[in-house]
Design a protein around this motif. Structure first.
Motif, PDB file in Angstrom:
ATOM      1  N   GLY A   1       0.877  -1.273   0.022  1.00 56.04           N
ATOM      2  CA  GLY A   1       0.173   0.014  -0.124  1.00 56.04           C
ATOM      3  C   GLY A   1       0.991   1.124   0.202  1.00 56.04           C
ATOM      4  N   ASN A   2       0.396   2.154  -0.797  1.00 58.58           N
ATOM      5  CA  ASN A   2       0.956   3.498  -0.892  1.00 58.58           C
ATOM      6  C   ASN A   2       0.137   4.480  -0.587  1.00 58.58           C
ATOM      7  OD1 ASN A   2       3.687   2.658  -2.718  1.00 58.58           O
ATOM      8  ND2 ASN A   2       2.218   1.367  -3.280  1.00 58.58           N
ATOM      9  N   CYS A   3       0.815   5.564   0.075  1.00 62.98           N
ATOM     10  CA  CYS A   3       0.051   6.769   0.302  1.00 62.98           C
ATOM     11  C   CYS A   3       0.796   7.872   0.812  1.00 62.98           C
ATOM     12  CB  CYS A   3      -1.081   6.553   1.291  1.00 62.98           C
ATOM     13  SG  CYS A   3      -2.093   7.999   1.547  1.00 62.98           S
TER      14      CYS A   3
ATOM     15  N   THR B   1      -1.560   7.301  -9.590  1.00 67.26           N
ATOM     16  CA  THR B   1      -0.651   7.017 -10.673  1.00 67.26           C
ATOM     17  C   THR B   1      -1.116   5.843 -11.541  1.00 67.26           C
ATOM     18  OG1 THR B   1       0.558   5.479  -9.411  1.00 67.26           O
ATOM     19  CG2 THR B   1       1.467   7.773  -9.399  1.00 67.26           C
ATOM     20  N   HIS B   2      -1.769   4.818 -10.831  1.00 73.40           N
ATOM     21  CA  HIS B   2      -2.509   3.780 -11.590  1.00 73.40           C
ATOM     22  C   HIS B   2      -3.355   2.951 -11.033  1.00 73.40           C
ATOM     23  CE1 HIS B   2       1.247   1.866  -9.982  1.00 73.40           C
ATOM     24  NE2 HIS B   2       0.906   0.659 -10.334  1.00 73.40           N
ATOM     25  N   ALA B   3      -3.972   2.131 -11.387  1.00 67.98           N
ATOM     26  CA  ALA B   3      -5.150   1.278 -10.534  1.00 67.98           C
ATOM     27  C   ALA B   3      -4.673  -0.019  -9.909  1.00 67.98           C
ATOM     28  CB  ALA B   3      -6.108   1.045 -11.697  1.00 67.98           C
TER      29      ALA B   3
ATOM     30  N   GLY C   1      -3.720  -2.246  -6.860  1.00 66.25           N
ATOM     31  CA  GLY C   1      -4.283  -2.222  -5.729  1.00 66.25           C
ATOM     32  C   GLY C   1      -3.743  -1.533  -4.698  1.00 66.25           C
ATOM     33  N   ASP C   2      -2.290  -1.642  -4.760  1.00 56.79           N
ATOM     34  CA  ASP C   2      -1.598  -0.946  -3.648  1.00 56.79           C
ATOM     35  C   ASP C   2      -1.544   0.579  -3.734  1.00 56.79           C
ATOM     36  OD1 ASP C   2       0.028  -2.014  -6.061  1.00 56.79           O
ATOM     37  OD2 ASP C   2       1.813  -1.246  -5.051  1.00 56.79           O
ATOM     38  N   HIS C   3      -1.802   0.931  -4.796  1.00 55.30           N
ATOM     39  CA  HIS C   3      -2.107   2.410  -5.039  1.00 55.30           C
ATOM     40  C   HIS C   3      -3.640   3.134  -5.010  1.00 55.30           C
ATOM     41  CE1 HIS C   3       2.156   2.857  -6.380  1.00 55.30           C
ATOM     42  NE2 HIS C   3       1.788   1.380  -6.671  1.00 55.30           N
ATOM     43  N   SER C   4      -4.475   2.169  -5.199  1.00 54.99           N
ATOM     44  CA  SER C   4      -5.992   2.600  -5.322  1.00 54.99           C
ATOM     45  C   SER C   4      -6.831   2.072  -4.300  1.00 54.99           C
ATOM     46  CB  SER C   4      -6.504   2.407  -6.994  1.00 54.99           C
ATOM     47  OG  SER C   4      -6.343   0.845  -6.798  1.00 54.99           O
TER      48      SER C   4
ATOM     49  N   THR D   1       6.795   6.123  -9.117  1.00 54.35           N
ATOM     50  CA  THR D   1       6.961   4.666  -8.719  1.00 54.35           C
ATOM     51  C   THR D   1       6.192   3.817  -9.730  1.00 54.35           C
ATOM     52  OG1 THR D   1       5.211   4.557  -7.146  1.00 54.35           O
ATOM     53  CG2 THR D   1       7.031   5.620  -6.170  1.00 54.35           C
ATOM     54  N   ASP D   2       6.559   2.470  -9.625  1.00 55.34           N
ATOM     55  CA  ASP D   2       6.185   1.709 -10.519  1.00 55.34           C
ATOM     56  C   ASP D   2       6.482   1.947 -11.949  1.00 55.34           C
ATOM     57  OD1 ASP D   2       4.506   1.646  -7.911  1.00 55.34           O
ATOM     58  OD2 ASP D   2       3.489  -0.175  -8.804  1.00 55.34           O
ATOM     59  N   LEU D   3       7.560   1.906 -12.240  1.00 53.10           N
ATOM     60  CA  LEU D   3       8.078   2.185 -13.658  1.00 53.10           C
ATOM     61  C   LEU D   3       9.297   0.907 -14.131  1.00 53.10           C
ATOM     62  CD1 LEU D   3       9.726   5.379 -13.904  1.00 53.10           C
ATOM     63  CD2 LEU D   3       9.241   4.505 -11.926  1.00 53.10           C
TER      64      LEU D   3
ATOM     65  N   GLY E   1       7.821  -3.399 -15.404  1.00 52.34           N
ATOM     66  CA  GLY E   1       7.867  -3.748 -14.087  1.00 52.34           C
ATOM     67  C   GLY E   1       8.304  -2.626 -13.185  1.00 52.34           C
ATOM     68  N   HIS E   2       9.261  -2.762 -12.642  1.00 56.25           N
ATOM     69  CA  HIS E   2       9.919  -2.065 -11.384  1.00 56.25           C
ATOM     70  C   HIS E   2      11.319  -1.464 -11.472  1.00 56.25           C
ATOM     71  CE1 HIS E   2       6.325  -2.039  -8.702  1.00 56.25           C
ATOM     72  NE2 HIS E   2       6.282  -3.287  -9.195  1.00 56.25           N
ATOM     73  N   LEU E   3      11.599  -0.314 -11.011  1.00 58.26           N
ATOM     74  CA  LEU E   3      13.031  -0.027 -11.229  1.00 58.26           C
ATOM     75  C   LEU E   3      13.867  -0.455  -9.962  1.00 58.26           C
ATOM     76  CD1 LEU E   3      13.263   4.056 -11.464  1.00 58.26           C
ATOM     77  CD2 LEU E   3      13.494   2.148 -13.271  1.00 58.26           C
TER      78      LEU E   3
ATOM     79  N   ALA F   1      11.588   4.927  -2.750  1.00 60.59           N
ATOM     80  CA  ALA F   1      10.251   4.546  -2.302  1.00 60.59           C
ATOM     81  C   ALA F   1       9.773   3.166  -3.092  1.00 60.59           C
ATOM     82  CB  ALA F   1       9.000   5.508  -2.713  1.00 60.59           C
ATOM     83  N   HIS F   2       8.642   2.517  -2.563  1.00 58.10           N
ATOM     84  CA  HIS F   2       8.421   1.335  -2.927  1.00 58.10           C
ATOM     85  C   HIS F   2       9.331   0.391  -2.934  1.00 58.10           C
ATOM     86  CE1 HIS F   2       5.426  -1.188  -5.420  1.00 58.10           C
ATOM     87  NE2 HIS F   2       4.546  -0.293  -5.461  1.00 58.10           N
ATOM     88  N   LEU F   3      10.216   0.156  -2.057  1.00 54.38           N
ATOM     89  CA  LEU F   3      11.065  -0.725  -1.818  1.00 54.38           C
ATOM     90  C   LEU F   3      10.373  -1.944  -1.598  1.00 54.38           C
ATOM     91  CD1 LEU F   3      12.813   1.484  -1.049  1.00 54.38           C
ATOM     92  CD2 LEU F   3      14.069   0.247   0.710  1.00 54.38           C
TER      93      LEU F   3
HETATM   94 ZN   LIG Z   1       2.909  -0.534  -6.589  1.00 52.38          ZN
END
Ligand SMILES: [Zn+2]
Ligand SMILES: [Zn+2]
Length: 267
Positions: free
Chosen positions: A12-14, A55-57, A59-62, A138-140, A186-188, A211-213
């Motif tokens: 989860g991100n916020c 940023t996108h849909a 679940g951990d973001h929305s 995040t998430d790229l 995926g992720h960086l 972030a998003h470690l």
């Molecule tokens: Zn994410």
């Protein structure tokens, strides 16, 4: 401008961003009651928020966005792809935004930019106001030139530093998941995040929150050491680096632009 990291990671991100009386949530991926608690600690009332920016849909973001928006009448700023996935009860609360355009949200300019990730129309955000400039991406899977450009001249950058390649490779993830994480959508990795900051050169951000470690494929130590090493090599030791926490509020940043502007008033 002020920014808080409430939580960041696949659970989860916020984040909360405030400038000159305008406050927005960026991501709404923790349980609703926790986000309410986070907000209570800052003294910002949920009903006074100018927007929830997604940023996108995934679940951990929305996760709580739909409910939060409906409950407090707060509009959701996101791409058409993200809004489509949310299926809002009240479509009037959806504010579609596009990469490359600038939107005024209260006292802030919001500049969304497209990022490569395995979701419909994922975005990163750049915020500019009279009191500061901040960016969140995040998430790229990688950092294309349109994204790298957005990392320049920021006071605060919140980039993803998701994984250490060795930990990912030797970890317990199934092969397909390892490929997804390290793939172009995926992720960086820590090093990729560091390189994206380093190419900004003189225009590198003053403060960076990694972030998003990943909890399985990274650690605070790996992320900090890798990024610091790359930045040092590029003569960018001046950049202050911190890491976000997975499930609790641990970072708050206040832009010193406001203070610089205020100084003459007291002179
Ligand atoms: Zn994410
Ligand atoms: Zn995602």
């Amino acid at each position: 401008m002020q920014v808080w990291s409430f939580a960041s990671g696949s659970d989860g991100n916020c984040y909360l961003l405030e400038s000159e009386g305008t406050a927005v949530l960026v991501e709404c991926g923790r349980p609703y009651t926790q986000i309410i608690d986070f907000l209570a600690a800052t003294g910002i009332e949920p009903d006074t928020l100018s927007g929830i920016l997604l940023t996108h849909a995934h679940g951990d973001h929305s996760r709580s966005a739909r409910y939060f928006s409906q409950e407090h009448g707060v509009p959701i700023y996101a791409s058409i792809g993200t809004l489509g996935a949310l299926q809002l009860q009240n479509p009037k609360l959806g504010r579609p935004v596009q990469s490359g355009k600038t939107y005024q949200v209260g006292q802030m300019d919001l500049k969304p930019f497209a990022v490569p990730h395995d979701c419909r129309e994922p975005l990163g955000f750049r915020f500019e106001s009279g009191t500061g400039r901040a960016g969140i991406a995040t998430d790229l899977g990688w950092v294309p030139p349109n994204v790298a450009k957005q990392f320049r001249d920021l006071d605060l950058l919140v980039p993803e530093a998701n994984y250490d390649p060795h930990l990912l490779e030797t970890g317990t993830y199934p092969h397909f998941l390892k490929r997804r994480v390290s793939g172009a959508y995926g992720h960086l990795s820590n090093a990729a995040a560091a390189e994206a900051i380093a190419v900004c050169g003189d225009r590198a951000p003053h403060v960076v929150w990694l972030a998003h470690l990943s909890e399985q494929n990274n650690s605070q130590k790996h992320a900090l050491q890798t990024v610091a090493r790359v930045l040092r090599r590029h003569g960018l030791s001046r950049v202050s680096i911190r890491t976000t926490h997975h499930r609790r509020s641990n970072l708050r940043w206040t832009s010193n632009v406001a203070r610089e502007r205020q100084l003459p008033l007291f002179a």
